[in-house]
Design a protein around this motif. Structure first.
Motif, mmCIF file in Angstrom:
data_model
loop_
_atom_site.group_PDB
_atom_site.id
_atom_site.type_symbol
_atom_site.label_atom_id
_atom_site.label_comp_id
_atom_site.label_asym_id
_atom_site.label_seq_id
_atom_site.Cartn_x
_atom_site.Cartn_y
_atom_site.Cartn_z
ATOM 1 N N ASN A 1 0.825 -1.210 0.000
ATOM 2 C CA ASN A 1 0.000 0.000 0.000
ATOM 3 C C ASN A 1 0.859 1.260 0.000
ATOM 4 O OD1 ASN A 1 -2.439 -1.366 -0.087
ATOM 5 N ND2 ASN A 1 -2.592 -1.481 2.145
ATOM 6 N N GLU A 2 1.923 1.257 0.754
ATOM 7 C CA GLU A 2 2.823 2.402 0.812
ATOM 8 C C GLU A 2 3.473 2.652 -0.549
ATOM 9 O OE1 GLU A 2 7.073 3.406 2.893
ATOM 10 O OE2 GLU A 2 5.625 2.283 4.096
ATOM 11 N N GLU A 3 3.963 1.591 -1.175
ATOM 12 C CA GLU A 3 4.593 1.727 -2.484
ATOM 13 C C GLU A 3 3.579 2.146 -3.544
ATOM 14 O OE1 GLU A 3 7.872 1.680 -3.310
ATOM 15 O OE2 GLU A 3 8.105 1.622 -1.138
ATOM 16 N N PHE A 4 2.358 1.634 -3.447
ATOM 17 C CA PHE A 4 1.298 2.015 -4.373
ATOM 18 C C PHE A 4 1.009 3.511 -4.256
ATOM 19 C CE2 PHE A 4 -3.241 2.767 -5.171
ATOM 20 C CZ PHE A 4 -3.313 2.383 -6.499
ATOM 21 N N GLU A 5 0.892 4.014 -3.044
ATOM 22 C CA GLU A 5 0.623 5.434 -2.831
ATOM 23 C C GLU A 5 1.757 6.303 -3.367
ATOM 24 O OE1 GLU A 5 -2.140 7.084 -1.885
ATOM 25 O OE2 GLU A 5 -3.103 5.124 -1.964
ATOM 26 N N LYS A 6 2.991 5.885 -3.165
ATOM 27 C CA LYS A 6 4.137 6.640 -3.693
ATOM 28 C C LYS A 6 4.056 6.720 -5.223
ATOM 29 C CE LYS A 6 7.611 5.556 -0.194
ATOM 30 N NZ LYS A 6 8.862 4.821 0.036
ATOM 31 N N LYS A 7 3.795 5.590 -5.841
ATOM 32 C CA LYS A 7 3.724 5.550 -7.306
ATOM 33 C C LYS A 7 2.545 6.369 -7.803
ATOM 34 C CE LYS A 7 5.521 4.154 -11.096
ATOM 35 N NZ LYS A 7 6.826 4.670 -11.498
ATOM 36 N N LYS A 8 1.425 6.282 -7.123
ATOM 37 C CA LYS A 8 0.234 7.056 -7.491
ATOM 38 C C LYS A 8 0.537 8.545 -7.450
ATOM 39 C CE LYS A 8 -4.372 8.009 -5.702
ATOM 40 N NZ LYS A 8 -5.322 7.666 -4.627
ATOM 41 N N GLU A 9 1.185 9.010 -6.374
ATOM 42 C CA GLU A 9 1.550 10.421 -6.255
ATOM 43 C C GLU A 9 2.513 10.840 -7.367
ATOM 44 O OE1 GLU A 9 2.932 11.322 -2.284
ATOM 45 O OE2 GLU A 9 1.221 10.271 -1.407
ATOM 46 N N GLU A 10 3.458 9.986 -7.668
ATOM 47 C CA GLU A 10 4.425 10.273 -8.737
ATOM 48 C C GLU A 10 3.728 10.433 -10.086
ATOM 49 O OE1 GLU A 10 7.592 7.498 -11.022
ATOM 50 O OE2 GLU A 10 7.818 7.550 -8.837
ATOM 51 N N LEU A 11 2.802 9.519 -10.388
ATOM 52 C CA LEU A 11 2.100 9.570 -11.666
ATOM 53 C C LEU A 11 1.161 10.768 -11.743
ATOM 54 C CD1 LEU A 11 1.364 5.778 -12.142
ATOM 55 C CD2 LEU A 11 2.984 7.179 -13.443
ATOM 56 N N LEU A 12 0.490 11.084 -10.637
ATOM 57 C CA LEU A 12 -0.393 12.249 -10.624
ATOM 58 C C LEU A 12 0.396 13.540 -10.814
ATOM 59 C CD1 LEU A 12 -2.940 11.266 -7.829
ATOM 60 C CD2 LEU A 12 -3.369 11.452 -10.300
ATOM 61 N N LYS A 13 1.579 13.586 -10.258
ATOM 62 C CA LYS A 13 2.440 14.750 -10.434
ATOM 63 C C LYS A 13 2.830 14.908 -11.902
ATOM 64 C CE LYS A 13 5.624 16.941 -7.614
ATOM 65 N NZ LYS A 13 6.588 16.894 -6.546
ATOM 66 N N GLU A 14 3.116 13.806 -12.578
ATOM 67 C CA GLU A 14 3.439 13.857 -14.008
ATOM 68 C C GLU A 14 2.258 14.395 -14.806
ATOM 69 O OE1 GLU A 14 4.933 10.173 -15.581
ATOM 70 O OE2 GLU A 14 6.348 9.954 -13.935
#
Length: 95
Positions: A74-87
């Motif tokens: 879940n932690e890694e998913f949230e990090k990746k989600k934030e990264e993609l949303l920032k892009e």
């Protein structure tokens, strides 16, 4: 016995290069164990401090439960989600 600063080798050559998030974290947590081992053997710290560091490492990594792994996912998913949303923010409102 000389450990030749093996903790630095692990820190700079293995942490982040295991191609597995959990193994990367484990290697990162192993660095203080290796550093304390070397310091203890060289007489810079006592055995008690080394044993405390080992105990902390073991209690974290040798008794893993499913919920621990799920939390990591879940932690890694949230990090990746934030990264993609920032892009997406950088792209603007392109249709």
């Amino acid at each position: 016995m000389s450990y030749n600063s093996i903790y630095l080798t692990v820190k700079y050559d293995l942490v982040g290069y295991m191609h597995d998030t959990e193994l990367d974290r484990m290697m990162e947590d192993l660095v203080p164990v290796l550093e304390d081992l070397e310091m203890w053997q060289e007489g810079d710290i006592g055995e008690e401090q080394y044993r405390e560091t080992v105990t902390e490492f073991k209690s974290k990594w040798f008794k893993r439960r499913k919920c621990d792994i799920e939390a990591l996912v879940n932690e890694e998913f949230e990090k990746k989600k934030e990264e993609l949303l920032k892009e997406l923010e950088y792209m603007g409102n392109v249709d």
